[in-house]
Design a protein around this motif. Structure first.
Motif, short mmCIF file in Angstrom:
data_model
loop_
_atom_site.label_atom_id
_atom_site.label_comp_id
_atom_site.label_asym_id
_atom_site.label_seq_id
_atom_site.Cartn_x
_atom_site.Cartn_y
_atom_site.Cartn_z
N ALA A 97 0.82 -1.20 0.00
CA ALA A 97 0.00 0.00 0.00
C ALA A 97 0.86 1.26 0.00
O ALA A 97 0.56 2.24 -0.69
N GLU A 98 1.96 1.24 0.76
CA GLU A 98 2.84 2.40 0.82
C GLU A 98 3.54 2.64 -0.51
O GLU A 98 3.66 3.79 -0.97
N ALA A 99 3.97 1.57 -1.16
CA ALA A 99 4.63 1.72 -2.46
C ALA A 99 3.68 2.29 -3.49
O ALA A 99 4.05 3.17 -4.29
N ILE A 100 2.44 1.82 -3.49
CA ILE A 100 1.45 2.33 -4.44
C ILE A 100 1.11 3.79 -4.13
O ILE A 100 0.94 4.61 -5.04
N ARG A 101 1.01 4.12 -2.85
CA ARG A 101 0.72 5.51 -2.48
C ARG A 101 1.83 6.44 -2.95
O ARG A 101 1.56 7.50 -3.53
N GLU A 151 11.29 7.48 -3.34
CA GLU A 151 10.86 6.82 -2.11
C GLU A 151 10.12 5.52 -2.42
O GLU A 151 10.22 4.55 -1.66
N SER A 152 9.40 5.50 -3.53
CA SER A 152 8.62 4.30 -3.86
C SER A 152 9.54 3.12 -4.18
O SER A 152 9.20 1.96 -3.91
N ILE A 153 10.72 3.40 -4.76
CA ILE A 153 11.61 2.30 -5.11
C ILE A 153 12.09 1.57 -3.86
O ILE A 153 12.25 0.35 -3.85
N GLU A 154 12.28 2.31 -2.77
CA GLU A 154 12.67 1.67 -1.51
C GLU A 154 11.53 0.83 -0.95
O GLU A 154 11.74 -0.25 -0.40
N ALA A 155 10.29 1.34 -1.10
CA ALA A 155 9.13 0.57 -0.63
C ALA A 155 8.97 -0.72 -1.42
O ALA A 155 8.68 -1.78 -0.85
N TRP A 156 9.18 -0.64 -2.74
CA TRP A 156 9.07 -1.86 -3.56
C TRP A 156 10.17 -2.86 -3.20
O TRP A 156 9.95 -4.07 -3.23
N ARG A 157 11.33 -2.37 -2.85
CA ARG A 157 12.41 -3.28 -2.48
C ARG A 157 12.10 -3.99 -1.16
O ARG A 157 12.49 -5.14 -0.96
N LYS A 158 11.39 -3.32 -0.28
CA LYS A 158 10.94 -3.98 0.95
C LYS A 158 9.97 -5.10 0.62
O LYS A 158 10.02 -6.18 1.21
N VAL A 159 9.09 -4.84 -0.35
CA VAL A 159 8.14 -5.87 -0.78
C VAL A 159 8.89 -7.07 -1.35
O VAL A 159 8.56 -8.23 -1.06
N LEU A 160 9.92 -6.80 -2.16
CA LEU A 160 10.67 -7.89 -2.79
C LEU A 160 11.44 -8.71 -1.78
O LEU A 160 11.67 -9.91 -1.98
N GLN A 162 10.33 -9.48 1.07
CA GLN A 162 9.33 -10.36 1.66
C GLN A 162 8.77 -11.36 0.66
O GLN A 162 8.38 -12.47 1.03
N ASN A 163 8.72 -10.95 -0.61
CA ASN A 163 8.15 -11.83 -1.64
C ASN A 163 8.90 -11.62 -2.96
O ASN A 163 8.50 -10.81 -3.78
N PRO A 164 10.00 -12.35 -3.19
CA PRO A 164 10.77 -12.18 -4.43
C PRO A 164 10.02 -12.60 -5.68
O PRO A 164 10.50 -12.36 -6.79
N ASN A 165 8.86 -13.24 -5.54
CA ASN A 165 8.09 -13.67 -6.70
C ASN A 165 7.06 -12.65 -7.15
O ASN A 165 6.32 -12.89 -8.10
N PHE A 166 6.99 -11.50 -6.48
CA PHE A 166 5.94 -10.52 -6.77
C PHE A 166 6.36 -9.68 -7.97
O PHE A 166 7.17 -8.75 -7.86
N GLU A 167 5.82 -9.99 -9.14
CA GLU A 167 6.24 -9.35 -10.38
C GLU A 167 5.96 -7.85 -10.39
O GLU A 167 6.73 -7.07 -10.93
N MET A 168 4.85 -7.44 -9.79
CA MET A 168 4.50 -6.02 -9.82
C MET A 168 5.52 -5.17 -9.09
O MET A 168 5.75 -4.01 -9.44
N ALA A 169 6.18 -5.73 -8.06
CA ALA A 169 7.21 -4.98 -7.33
C ALA A 169 8.39 -4.69 -8.25
O ALA A 169 8.98 -3.60 -8.21
N TYR A 170 8.75 -5.65 -9.09
CA TYR A 170 9.81 -5.41 -10.05
C TYR A 170 9.41 -4.30 -11.03
O TYR A 170 10.24 -3.47 -11.41
N ALA A 171 8.15 -4.29 -11.43
CA ALA A 171 7.67 -3.23 -12.32
C ALA A 171 7.73 -1.88 -11.62
O ALA A 171 8.07 -0.86 -12.24
N GLY A 172 7.43 -1.85 -10.32
CA GLY A 172 7.51 -0.60 -9.57
C GLY A 172 8.93 -0.08 -9.49
O GLY A 172 9.19 1.12 -9.65
#
Length: 708
Positions: free
Chosen positions: A390-394, A403-412, A414-424
Motif C-alpha cells: 500500500a505504501e509503495a502504491i501511495r 521513495e517508492s523504489i525503496e518501498a518496492w524493495r521492501k516488498v521484494l 518479503q516476496n521475491p516472486n511478486f512481479e508487480m514490485a519489479y515493475a515498480g
C-alpha cells in the motif's frame, strides 16, 4: 533451456526459511496468492490476517441476532453501518465494534407518522455525510443523518422511459459528489438507474451493447412471430452492486455474465469490457477501468467449471480496490492499472473464511467482511507485507518515485516472486534514466510493453556510443554477403564443366543458384544431377534448425520470455510432417496425371526450394534482438518474403520436374494440398484404430490371465 526465474525461486525459499513465513501460513485457514504473467499460481505472504470475528453478542446487540445482513459501510466518523435486512433495521457500531444505536424507525416530516424499513439491502455514505439506504421491498431510497434522523425519502421514479411492467426494487446504490444517485435494481438488465439529486429519473447508464450473432439474425428471418416471442433474447449485463469513488466514477460488479465467455475473456487476456465482471463507469456510463495487468480483473484463472462471480467491490484508496467472489468466497485486490496484488479467503467456518460473504468495506487499514449465513462480521488486519504494498502504491501515486523504489524493495525482500514490485522498481529506474536496470526489472516483472520502452531508450544510448562503427559494420556485412554469393556463383559455374560425382558442398551451394534461376536450376537439378538426396535432407534439417534457432536466439519481440524450451515434436509437426505429406501427395497425384517426376525428383526439388527460409530467417532472427515491438512488422515482412519465395520455388520446381504447363501445375498443386489433408486424416484414423486394437488385445490377455 535458459530460465529467468530460478534465482527468484531460490531467493524466495531462502527468504521463507530465514524469516519464518512458512509458519505464518499456519495462522490462517487460507493461502494468500497471486498469478504471474504465465498464469502460474504463486503463494505469497499474507497481506491481511483475521483479527476478530464478531457475532451479535460480541457487538453488544441484545435485541436478537442479525438476520441475512446484506451490506455494510464505514462512516467518516469511523462508525460501521450494517444493513440487517432480515430484521428491517440498520445497526450502527462504534470504532470498537460495539453497538452504538439501531435505526429501525424514523419520523416522516410530511405526515408526522413513524415509518420503517422493509428489507433494507444497500447502504452508501455521501460526501455530505448522509446515509443513503436502498429500502428494497418499499421500492424507495431513504436518506438519513448518521444519528437516524430522516432527511428525505425518494420514492420510485416515474418516467415514461421505463418499460411496461418494470419493477423497481433497489438493492444497491451510490451517490457522486454532484449529488447524482446511481441505483442497482433487482432483475434490471438495462444498466444502472441514474437519478438526479431530487430523485427524478435521468436514464440508464453502463448498459453493455449486445451484438447479435449472424446465426441469430438468420434465425429471426425464418421464424414465426410466436417462435420469436418464445425464444431467448440477447440482453445486456445485469449488475448486482455499486460503489462510487472520490471523483464520482462508479465501480459496478456483475455475476450474470455467461461463464464460458467470461472465462475465455480472462484466459485470452481480453482488455475490453464486454465480459468484464467489474467495471468503472464515468459520468457518461463508459467503462474506463484499466486492465493493464497480466490478466484482466476477473477472478481466479483456475475454472474447474466455475468462474468467479463478483458481488461487491470496496475501495481502499490510491486506486486500490477489492472484489468479493461469491463462488469461492475469496477477496481479489487490484491496483488502479488492474494488476493483481493478492488473493485470500475461502469457504469454511474457521476464523478468516466464510460461508456466504455478502459485503466488504474498508476502514483505514482494516478490511471488514460480512457473512450473510453466519451473520458474523470478520475484521481483517493488514500485515507489514500489505502495508509495504500500500505504501509503495501511495508513493507512486504521489509521484515520489525515489521513495517508492525503496518501498518496492521492501516488498521484494518479503516476496521475491511478486512481479508487480519489479515493475515498480523499473518505473523508478526509468525516471532516473537507468534504462538498463529498468530493462532488467521489467523483464523480471514480465512487463514486456514497458520493457521495450526501456530497451528503445537504452538502444539510443548504445547507438550514440557506437554510431561511427555502424556504417563500417554494415559495409562489412554487405561485403561478406557479396563475396559469398560470388564464390557460390563461381563454384556453380565450374560445375557445368565437371564430370563425375560432385561433392556435398557443391550440391549444397547449387541451392543458391536455384534460388535466383529457378527454371534453369530445377531443369539441371533433375537432368544434370546437380543436386542429391543427401543435400536435400541437409537442407530440410537446416530449415528445422532455423526454426529451433528462432526459438532459442530470437529477441524478446519474437518470444517475450526467457523460458525457451525446445519442443522437437513441434518442429517436426510444423516443418517435417507438412513437407513429407506434400512430397507423397504430389507424387501420388502427378503419377496418375502424366507427371515425369519420380518421388526422389519431387523430394529433391521441394527441399532445394526451402533454402530461402534458411537464408532469410537466420539473419532476421539475429536482427530481432535489436528491435522493439513497434518494429516487429519488419520481421513479419521478412518472414512473409522467405515463405512466399519458398512456395514460389516449390511451384516452379514441381512444374519443371513434371514438365507441366502453369495451369495444369496449379490445379494439381491445389489437389495435392487437399490430398495432404486426406492423408493426414487417414494416418490419424489408422493410429487411433491401432491404439484401440492394442487396448483390446491387452484387455483380452489380462482377462485370460485372470481366469487362468
Amino acid at each position: 533451456m535458459v530460465g529467468k526465474k530460478w534465482p527468484i525461486v531460490v531467493a524466495a525459499i531462502l527468504t521463507l526459511l530465514g524469516t519464518g513465513y512458512g509458519s505464518a501460513f499456519g495462522m490462517v485457514p487460507y493461502e494468500t496468492y497471486v498469478y504471474d504473467y504465465e498464469g502460474e499460481y504463486a503463494v505469497s505472504p499474507d497481506a491481511y490476517v483475521p483479527d476478530r470475528v464478531l457475532d451479535a453478542r460480541d457487538m453488544g446487540i441484545d435485541s436478537g441476532n442479525l438476520q441475512q445482513p446484506a451490506d455494510l459501510v464505514a462512516g467518516e466518523d469511523g462508525d460501521i453501518y450494517i444493513a440487517d435486512t432480515g430484521n428491517n433495521r440498520i445497526v450502527v457500531l462504534d470504532g470498537r465494534f460495539r453497538l452504538r444505536r439501531e435505526i429501525a424507525r424514523f419520523v416522516r416530516a410530511d405526515t408526522g407518522e413513524t415509518d420503517g424499513f422493509n428489507s433494507p439491502a444497500g447502504l452508501f455514505f455521501s460526501g455530505e455525510g448522509l446515509l443513503y439506504v436502498a429500502d428494497s421491498k418499499n421500492a424507495r431510497i431513504v436518506v438519513l443523518r448518521p444519528d437516524g434522523e430522516l432527511v428525505r425519502i425518494l420514492e420510485a421514479p416515474d418516467s415514461d422511459v421505463l418499460p411496461a411492467g418494470f419493477v423497481y426494487e433497489p438493492t444497491a446504490l451510490g451517490v457522486d459528489p454532484a449529488g447524482r444517485i446511481y441505483v442497482i435494481s433487482k432483475s434490471t438488465n438495462m444498466g444502472v438507474i441514474a437519478l438526479n439529486a431530487d430523485g427524478q429519473f435521468d436514464g440508464f447508464v453502463g448498459a453493455e451493447k449486445v451484438a447479435p450473432k449472424v446465426l441469430d439474425l438468420f434465425w429471426r428471418l425464418i421464424t414465426t412471430k410466436e417462435q420469436k416471442l418464445r425464444s431467448a433474447k440477447n440482453v445486456p449485463t445485469e449488475y448486482n452492486n455499486i460503489t462510487i469513488d472520490e471523483i464520482g466514477f462508479a465501480y459496478v460488479t456483475s455475476s450474470a455474465i455467461d461463464a464460458r465467455n467470461q472465462y475465455n475473456a480472462l484466459r485470452n487476456r481480453d482488455k475490453s469490457s464486454q465480459y468484464a465482471p467489474v467495471k468503472r463507469l464515468n459520468n457518461m456510463g463508459v467503462d474506463v477501468l484499466k486492465r493493464e495487468g497480466a490478466f484482466p480483473p476477473a477472478g481466479d484463472l483456475v475454472s474447474s467449471g466455475r468462474v468467479s462471480r463478483f458481488i461487491d467491490v470496496a475501495l481502499a484508496g490510491h486506486g486500490i480496490y477489492s472484489t468479493l467472489d461469491s463462488t469461492r468466497q475469496k477477496i481479489f485486490t487490484y491496483d488502479e492499472d488492474g494488476n493483481l496484488l493478492y488473493v485470500f479467503g475461502g469457504y469454511g467456518s474457521q476464523k478468516g473464511v466464510f460461508r456466504s460473504a455478502s459485503a466488504l468495506a474498508y476502514r483505514g487499514g482494516s478490511l471488514l467482511v460480512l457473512d450473510r449465513d453466519t451473520a458474523k462480521l470478520t475484521v481483517f488486519r493488514r500485515t507489514e507485507y500489505g502495508d509495504n504494498i500500500a505504501e509503495a502504491i501511495r508513493l507512486r501515486k504521489e509521484r515520489k518515485y525515489n521513495e517508492s523504489i525503496e518501498a518496492w524493495r521492501k516488498v521484494l525482500k518479503q516476496n521475491p516472486n511478486f512481479e508487480m514490485a519489479y515493475a515498480g522498481v523499473a518505473q523508478s529506474n526509468m525516471r532516473q534514466g537507468e534504462y538498463r536496470e529498468a530493462m532488467k526489472h521489467y523483464k523480471l516483472a514480465s512487463d514486456w510493453e514497458n520493457y521495450f520502452k526501456a530497451f528503445a531508450e537504452y538502444r539510443k544510448e548504445v547507438v550514440g556510443r557506437i554510431i561511427l562503427l555502424i556504417p563500417f559494420a554494415a559495409v562489412l556485412a554487405i561485403w561478406l554477403a557479396v563475396r559469398f554469393f560470388r564464390y557460390a556463383a563461381r563454384v556453380n559455374a565450374s560445375g557445368w564443366r565437371k564430370s563425375g560425382r560432385r561433392t556435398l558442398w557443391e550440391e549444397l551451394l547449387y541451392a543458391f543458384h536455384v534460388m535466383v534461376h529457378p527454371f534453369d536450376g530445377f531443369w539441371d537439378l533433375k537432368h544434370e544431377r546437380r543436386g542429391s538426396v543427401r543435400a536435400a535432407v541437409l537442407i530440410v534439417l537446416a530449415v528445422m534448425g532455423a526454426d529451433i534457432f528462432r526459438t532459442l536466439a530470437g529477441g524478446y519481440v519474437l518470444n517475450p520470455t526467457d523460458w525457451r524450451a525446445v519442443e522437437l515434436a513441434d518442429t517436426v509437426l510444423t516443418v517435417l510432417v507438412p513437407f513429407v505429406l506434400w512430397c507423397c501427395a504430389n507424387w501420388g497425384l502427378t503419377t496418375l496425371m502424366d507427371g515425369e517426376g519420380s518421388l526422389k525428383d519431387i523430394f529433391v526439388a521441394s527441399a532445394y526450394s526451402l533454402m530461402p527460409i534458411v537464408v532469410i530467417s537466420v539473419p532476421a532472427t539475429v536482427f530481432s534482438n535489436a528491435l522493439v515491438q513497434q518494429e516487429a512488422q519488419f520481421l513479419a515482412f521478412f518472414s512473409a518474403l522467405a515463405y512466399g519465395w519458398a512456395l514460389l520455388l516449390i511451384f516452379v520446381g514441381v512444374m519443371v520436374t513434371n514438365d507441366y504447363t502453369p495451369f495444369k501445375n496449379l490445379y494439381t498443386s491445389v489437389i495435392s494440398v487437399v490430398g495432404m489433408g486426406f492423408i493426414a486424416f487417414l494416418s490419424v484414423l489408422f493410429m487411433n484404430i491401432m491404439q484401440r486394437m492394442n487396448a483390446f488385445i491387452a484387455t483380452v490377455i489380462q482377462e485370460i490371465t485372470f481366469r487362468l
